[in-house]
Design an enzyme around this catalytic site. Structure first.
Site, mmCIF file in Angstrom:
data_model
loop_
_atom_site.group_PDB
_atom_site.id
_atom_site.type_symbol
_atom_site.label_atom_id
_atom_site.label_comp_id
_atom_site.label_asym_id
_atom_site.label_seq_id
_atom_site.Cartn_x
_atom_site.Cartn_y
_atom_site.Cartn_z
ATOM 1 N N LEU A 398 0.858 -1.179 0.000
ATOM 2 C CA LEU A 398 0.000 0.000 0.000
ATOM 3 C C LEU A 398 0.896 1.230 0.000
ATOM 4 O O LEU A 398 1.985 1.208 0.571
ATOM 5 C CB LEU A 398 -0.912 0.028 1.235
ATOM 6 C CG LEU A 398 -1.970 -1.073 1.366
ATOM 7 C CD1 LEU A 398 -2.678 -0.945 2.706
ATOM 8 C CD2 LEU A 398 -2.971 -1.019 0.225
ATOM 9 N N ASP A 399 0.429 2.312 -0.634
ATOM 10 C CA ASP A 399 1.160 3.576 -0.552
ATOM 11 C C ASP A 399 1.351 3.961 0.895
ATOM 12 O O ASP A 399 0.538 3.619 1.769
ATOM 13 C CB ASP A 399 0.378 4.699 -1.258
ATOM 14 C CG ASP A 399 0.333 4.512 -2.757
ATOM 15 O OD1 ASP A 399 1.117 3.700 -3.269
ATOM 16 O OD2 ASP A 399 -0.496 5.180 -3.407
ATOM 17 N N MET A 400 2.407 4.698 1.163
ATOM 18 C CA MET A 400 2.701 5.138 2.526
ATOM 19 C C MET A 400 1.506 5.848 3.163
ATOM 20 O O MET A 400 1.194 5.644 4.341
ATOM 21 C CB MET A 400 3.909 6.075 2.497
ATOM 22 C CG MET A 400 4.326 6.610 3.852
ATOM 23 S SD MET A 400 5.761 7.689 3.673
ATOM 24 C CE MET A 400 6.013 8.184 5.370
#
Length: 552
Positions: A398-400
């Site tokens: 997942l994106d940060m």
């Protein structure tokens, strides 16, 4: 706008220059003084709307604002535009480029003229010469030949069927008649074959003659393009040799050496021509004190598919990160909020666990896997607590800024089996997003191919030619106060897919709240959460469905 001195415009307001930290350029919320200066710049730009030249050339530009004080502690601001456009810079009284390349007898003008001539020659050969007509003629000839060969083939097949029908009646004829008729049929067959072969050879010869003419032109075009490339690269290197950057500590460095020292490569085209480096170099050259900065996008006709008119954006990383990293040395800069957020302690909520895998809830602000400068991540936390686990652990990421469900495996074989399900698109994910706008439909499918923006990594861009398929199914959940809550189900798993599909004008045309890359970072966090995942257990074959409540 009234001039305080060359390029500096007065600004009403107060700021403590001793205690105020300079804006961290790669993620920020603009200071009130920067917003005030932006309003004045907008009024100025709008006043030029009747100027045909400016109206044409000022669109789709990034403007930079730098709040400064001079020796007399007078507050003001500077304005610059990204890119090289000396006429526009002069007309709008903007801070000039770090290096002036427009002197009449300078090397840039002369060599650029040569390159322009080569471009024109390539254009002439491609569009106006016999090359184009021969290419068109070859296409026509190939089409005609294909039609002829198909028709000739049909004629020969029909003639063959007639000959076979005649031969089937031979039993009613005498031997002499059979011999004569068979000889006639064979001669007819040979004649048709010879005519077909001769016509085919003539047509192929015409194709070859045209192709040889085209090949000569294409060889010339390839040679011209190679010369242009070498000249452009040499000119770019000469230009970069002129760029001597400064910082607040009084150090100076050539831009080529800076990139080789920091990234081990040559500077990308356009490095040093963005607004922020221009502004800082002007400050150092003129003994001004930089206080605050911001960059906003000017695109009143809304031609850009992702960036929005008048919105503030961070500096580009691929070109500006090494440059600003050097130029801001000696200045007290706001801390990097990404580093601060990423390095704080996080707790991982375990949503599901057995002997083979675990499903965790990743908080927003925590990396999925370690980065170049940040070790703290879901991977790092799990690996630290369970060093006995084997393999890559995380099957997806997942994106940060995105929160929610992540699957971690405990051994390599489980990793491979779960990864296979992802590759076969057997794993179903559902995200919840809050977007800053309304949508007219209740549901839909977005299909916009994506690739990385090479000039501004890690941003992605829609590209029909080179992009990879990216498909998202969406449904509207609710609508309130100009915001819409959505359910997003990605069919593919491209980088930033959901964020781009929401923000893009051909998608939902409404950025996800808190998206600092494709929208604005005014919400405290990205309102995107991986709420649900469904997969087949790699050993028991039962369907596992994990749900994680959305925090916003």
């Amino acid at each position: 706008m009234l001039e305080l001195s060359d390029y500096i415009y007065p600004l009403e307001g107060e700021i403590d220059a001793q205690t105020t930290a300079f804006t961290f350029p790669f993620q920020y919320n603009p200071h009130d003084l920067v917003v005030q200066a932006k309003c004045e710049v907008i009024k100025c730009l709008q006043s030029f709307s009747s100027n045909t030249y400016l109206d044409k050339h000022v669109n789709q530009k990034m403007f930079g604002i730098l709040v400064v004080t001079n020796k007399q502690q007078q507050l003001g601001y500077l304005v610059a535009i990204s890119g090289i456009n000396p006429d526009l810079t002069k007309e709008l009284n903007l801070v000039p480029s770090i290096v002036s390349l427009e002197t009449k007898d300078g090397f840039f003008r002369k060599e650029e003229t040569y390159i322009t001539r080569i471009n024109q020659l390539i254009q002439d050969i491609t569009d106006k010469s016999l090359y184009k007509s021969n290419v068109e003629k070859l296409t026509q000839v190939k089409t005609q030949n294909s039609i002829y060969l198909e028709e000739a083939k049909s004629v020969r097949q029909e003639a063959k069927r007639k000959r076979e029908a005649i031969r089937s009646s031979f039993n009613t004829l005498s031997d002499e008649e059979v011999f004569a008729l068979d000889k006639s049929l064979k001669q007819e067959s040979q004649l048709l074959k010879k005519e077909y072969k001769r016509e085919k050879q003539l047509r192929e010869a015409l194709e070859q003659d045209l192709q040889q003419l085209i090949d000569k032109y294409e060889t010339l075009l390839d040679d011209l393009r190679c010369i242009r490339k070498r000249m452009s690269q040499a000119l770019q290197q000469k230009v970069f040799n002129q760029y001597l950057l400064s910082n607040a500590e009084g150090d100076q460095i050539n831009i080529t050496k800076l990139f080789q020292d920091t990234k081990g490569e040559n500077p990308p085209a356009g490095a040093g021509d963005c607004a922020a480096p221009k502004l800082l170099q002007f400050v150092y050259n003129n003994n001004l004190t930089p206080l605050l900065m911001g960059e906003f996008w000017w695109d009143p006709e809304h031609k850009d598919d992702l960036r929005r008119h008048l919105q503030f954006y961070p500096s580009c990383k691929s070109k500006c990160q090494p440059i600003l990293g050097f130029m801001l040395q000696g200045i007290h800069v706001d801390p990097n909020p990404i580093t601060e957020t990423a390095n704080k302690p996080y707790e991982l909520q375990i949503l599901y666990e057995d002997d083979y895998l675990m499903v965790v809830n990743k908080p927003s602000g925590l990396l999925s896997v370690p980065g170049k400068e940040i070790q703290n991540s879901v991977y790092h936390i799990i690996h630290t607590r369970h060093p006995e686990f084997e393999g890559p652990l995380l099957v997806h990421r997942l994106d940060m800024s995105t929160s929610g469900i992540l699957i971690a495996t405990k051994d390599l074989e489980t990793y491979r089996r779960i990864q296979k399900q992802f590759l076969q698109k057997k794993i179903h994910k559902k995200y919840i997003a809050l977007i800053s706008g309304k949508v007219t439909k209740d549901n839909g499918i977005i299909s916009l191919p994506l690739r990385v923006d090479l000039d501004n990594r890690p941003l992605q861009m829609v590209c029909e030619k080179y992009g990879k398929d990216a498909i998202t199914h969406w449904e509207k959940i609710s609508e309130s106060n100009g915001k819409t809550r959505l359910s997003l189900s990605p069919i593919t798993g491209r980088t930033h897919q959901l964020r781009v599909h929401c923000a893009h004008t051909k998608g939902l045309n409404a950025p996800i709240l808190g998206d600092e890359l494709y929208g604005t970072n005014t919400n405290g966090r990205l309102c995107l959460h991986a709420e649900q995942i469904t997969f087949e257990h790699p050993y028991t074959r039962e369907t596992i469905e994990v749900h994680c409540e959305c925090p916003f």
